[in-house]
Design a protein around this motif. Structure first.
Motif, PDB file in Angstrom:
ATOM      1  N   ASP A   9      28.076  39.809  34.612  1.00  0.00           N
ATOM      2  CA  ASP A   9      28.198  39.068  35.864  1.00  0.00           C
ATOM      3  C   ASP A   9      28.290  37.580  35.558  1.00  0.00           C
ATOM      4  O   ASP A   9      27.540  37.065  34.724  1.00  0.00           O
ATOM      5  CB  ASP A   9      26.985  39.308  36.766  1.00  0.00           C
ATOM      6  CG  ASP A   9      27.022  40.669  37.425  1.00  0.00           C
ATOM      7  OD1 ASP A   9      28.131  41.176  37.657  1.00  0.00           O
ATOM      8  OD2 ASP A   9      25.946  41.211  37.713  1.00  0.00           O
ATOM      9  N   ILE A  10      29.169  36.906  36.268  1.00  0.00           N
ATOM     10  CA  ILE A  10      29.312  35.465  36.076  1.00  0.00           C
ATOM     11  C   ILE A  10      28.099  34.740  36.647  1.00  0.00           C
ATOM     12  O   ILE A  10      27.600  33.794  36.059  1.00  0.00           O
ATOM     13  CB  ILE A  10      30.618  34.960  36.723  1.00  0.00           C
ATOM     14  CG1 ILE A  10      31.808  35.483  35.926  1.00  0.00           C
ATOM     15  CG2 ILE A  10      30.649  33.445  36.793  1.00  0.00           C
ATOM     16  CD1 ILE A  10      33.154  35.167  36.533  1.00  0.00           C
ATOM     17  N   SER A  14      21.616  36.411  40.172  1.00  0.00           N
ATOM     18  CA  SER A  14      22.221  36.737  41.456  1.00  0.00           C
ATOM     19  C   SER A  14      23.717  36.898  41.222  1.00  0.00           C
ATOM     20  O   SER A  14      24.344  36.044  40.622  1.00  0.00           O
ATOM     21  CB  SER A  14      21.966  35.611  42.459  1.00  0.00           C
ATOM     22  OG  SER A  14      22.727  35.801  43.608  1.00  0.00           O
ATOM     23  N   ASP A  15      24.293  37.986  41.684  1.00  0.00           N
ATOM     24  CA  ASP A  15      25.679  38.247  41.329  1.00  0.00           C
ATOM     25  C   ASP A  15      26.690  37.803  42.378  1.00  0.00           C
ATOM     26  O   ASP A  15      27.882  37.905  42.147  1.00  0.00           O
ATOM     27  CB  ASP A  15      25.873  39.728  41.032  1.00  0.00           C
ATOM     28  CG  ASP A  15      25.647  40.606  42.250  1.00  0.00           C
ATOM     29  OD1 ASP A  15      25.040  40.130  43.221  1.00  0.00           O
ATOM     30  OD2 ASP A  15      26.089  41.765  42.228  1.00  0.00           O
ATOM     31  N   THR A  16      26.237  37.259  43.526  1.00  0.00           N
ATOM     32  CA  THR A  16      27.156  36.966  44.616  1.00  0.00           C
ATOM     33  C   THR A  16      26.876  35.604  45.234  1.00  0.00           C
ATOM     34  O   THR A  16      25.724  35.248  45.479  1.00  0.00           O
ATOM     35  CB  THR A  16      27.015  38.044  45.712  1.00  0.00           C
ATOM     36  OG1 THR A  16      27.157  39.329  45.114  1.00  0.00           O
ATOM     37  CG2 THR A  16      28.060  37.893  46.776  1.00  0.00           C
ATOM     38  N   GLY A 105      31.944  37.679  40.645  1.00  0.00           N
ATOM     39  CA  GLY A 105      32.794  37.617  39.468  1.00  0.00           C
ATOM     40  C   GLY A 105      32.193  38.287  38.258  1.00  0.00           C
ATOM     41  O   GLY A 105      30.969  38.338  38.106  1.00  0.00           O
ATOM     42  N   THR A 106      33.064  38.812  37.419  1.00  0.00           N
ATOM     43  CA  THR A 106      32.634  39.421  36.157  1.00  0.00           C
ATOM     44  C   THR A 106      33.577  39.003  35.031  1.00  0.00           C
ATOM     45  O   THR A 106      34.731  38.665  35.274  1.00  0.00           O
ATOM     46  CB  THR A 106      32.626  40.968  36.226  1.00  0.00           C
ATOM     47  OG1 THR A 106      33.930  41.423  36.556  1.00  0.00           O
ATOM     48  CG2 THR A 106      31.617  41.483  37.223  1.00  0.00           C
ATOM     49  N   GLU A 140      33.031  28.716  32.685  1.00  0.00           N
ATOM     50  CA  GLU A 140      34.270  28.401  33.396  1.00  0.00           C
ATOM     51  C   GLU A 140      34.370  29.214  34.674  1.00  0.00           C
ATOM     52  O   GLU A 140      34.811  28.714  35.711  1.00  0.00           O
ATOM     53  CB  GLU A 140      35.486  28.691  32.513  1.00  0.00           C
ATOM     54  CG  GLU A 140      35.684  27.715  31.394  1.00  0.00           C
ATOM     55  CD  GLU A 140      36.831  28.119  30.475  1.00  0.00           C
ATOM     56  OE1 GLU A 140      37.607  29.041  30.831  1.00  0.00           O
ATOM     57  OE2 GLU A 140      36.945  27.519  29.401  1.00  0.00           O
ATOM     58  N   GLY A 141      33.976  30.478  34.611  1.00  0.00           N
ATOM     59  CA  GLY A 141      33.998  31.341  35.794  1.00  0.00           C
ATOM     60  C   GLY A 141      33.074  30.836  36.881  1.00  0.00           C
ATOM     61  O   GLY A 141      33.416  30.881  38.071  1.00  0.00           O
ATOM     62  N   LYS A 142      31.890  30.331  36.486  1.00  0.00           N
ATOM     63  CA  LYS A 142      30.971  29.756  37.473  1.00  0.00           C
ATOM     64  C   LYS A 142      31.612  28.563  38.166  1.00  0.00           C
ATOM     65  O   LYS A 142      31.548  28.433  39.383  1.00  0.00           O
ATOM     66  CB  LYS A 142      29.675  29.299  36.797  1.00  0.00           C
ATOM     67  CG  LYS A 142      28.687  30.372  36.545  1.00  0.00           C
ATOM     68  CD  LYS A 142      27.427  29.791  35.941  1.00  0.00           C
ATOM     69  CE  LYS A 142      26.504  30.897  35.508  1.00  0.00           C
ATOM     70  NZ  LYS A 142      25.299  30.404  34.851  1.00  0.00           N
TER      71      LYS A 142
END
Length: 166
Positions: A9-10, A14-16, A105-106, A140-142
């Motif tokens: 998980d990005i 907390s994943d969302t 995001g993952t 970068e995804g964050k």
């Protein structure tokens, strides 16, 4: 051919990222998702998927639901996937209502191997060298997900004003 798959998980733990909105024209959030994903992820239209879109046109309150996914190939082994889910309701006469936006995001990493020796070498490579690169992809995804949250807030008109220091 067998595979080693690593999915992270990005936004852990907390994943969302969630946005809750009540006000004028909440349906506007659904109209900009594809363009937002293309613009922020810097990918072509083939990498944007509209996996589920529904709306109820009956009655004075129109309900809507949509799910989109954008994917970006980082390198040969890793792919960033970002899912956008929007659900809400809008009054057809007053154009007011509510919507909920969720961003998740993952980072998916896949190594292929054909024998036990290759598998062992992939694990060693992953933990000694590639681990740092995956951390960079997560950071970068964050950043990308926070840019998407800001973009959606701007579209909905709820972006807080910039603080100015005097």
């Amino acid at each position: 051919m067998s595979e080693i798959k690593i999915i992270e998980d990005i936004l852990s733990p907390s994943d969302t990222l969630k946005i809750r909105f009540e006000g004028k024209n909440p349906f506007a959030a659904t109209t900009v998702v594809s363009g937002m994903l293309r613009y922020i992820l810097k990918v072509s239209a083939k990498d944007i998927l509209e996996t589920d879109i529904r709306w109820d046109a009956l009655g004075p309150k129109k309900e809507f639901y949509g799910r989109w996914m954008g994917k970006r190939q980082e390198d040969h082994w890793s792919v960033t996937r970002i899912r956008v889910l929007i659900q809400g309701q809008q009054d057809s006469a007053e154009k007011t209502g509510w919507c909920r936006v969720e961003l998740k995001g993952t980072i998916n990493t896949t190594y292929g191997y054909t024998n036990f020796l290759q598998r062992s070498l992939w694990w060693i490579y992953n933990y000694t060298f590639y681990y740092k690169q995956r951390r960079k992809y997560i950071e970068e995804g964050k950043d990308l997900m926070y840019q998407m949250r800001e973009y959606m807030q701007r579209v909905l008109g709820i972006l807080p004003p910039d603080a100015t220091f005097q």
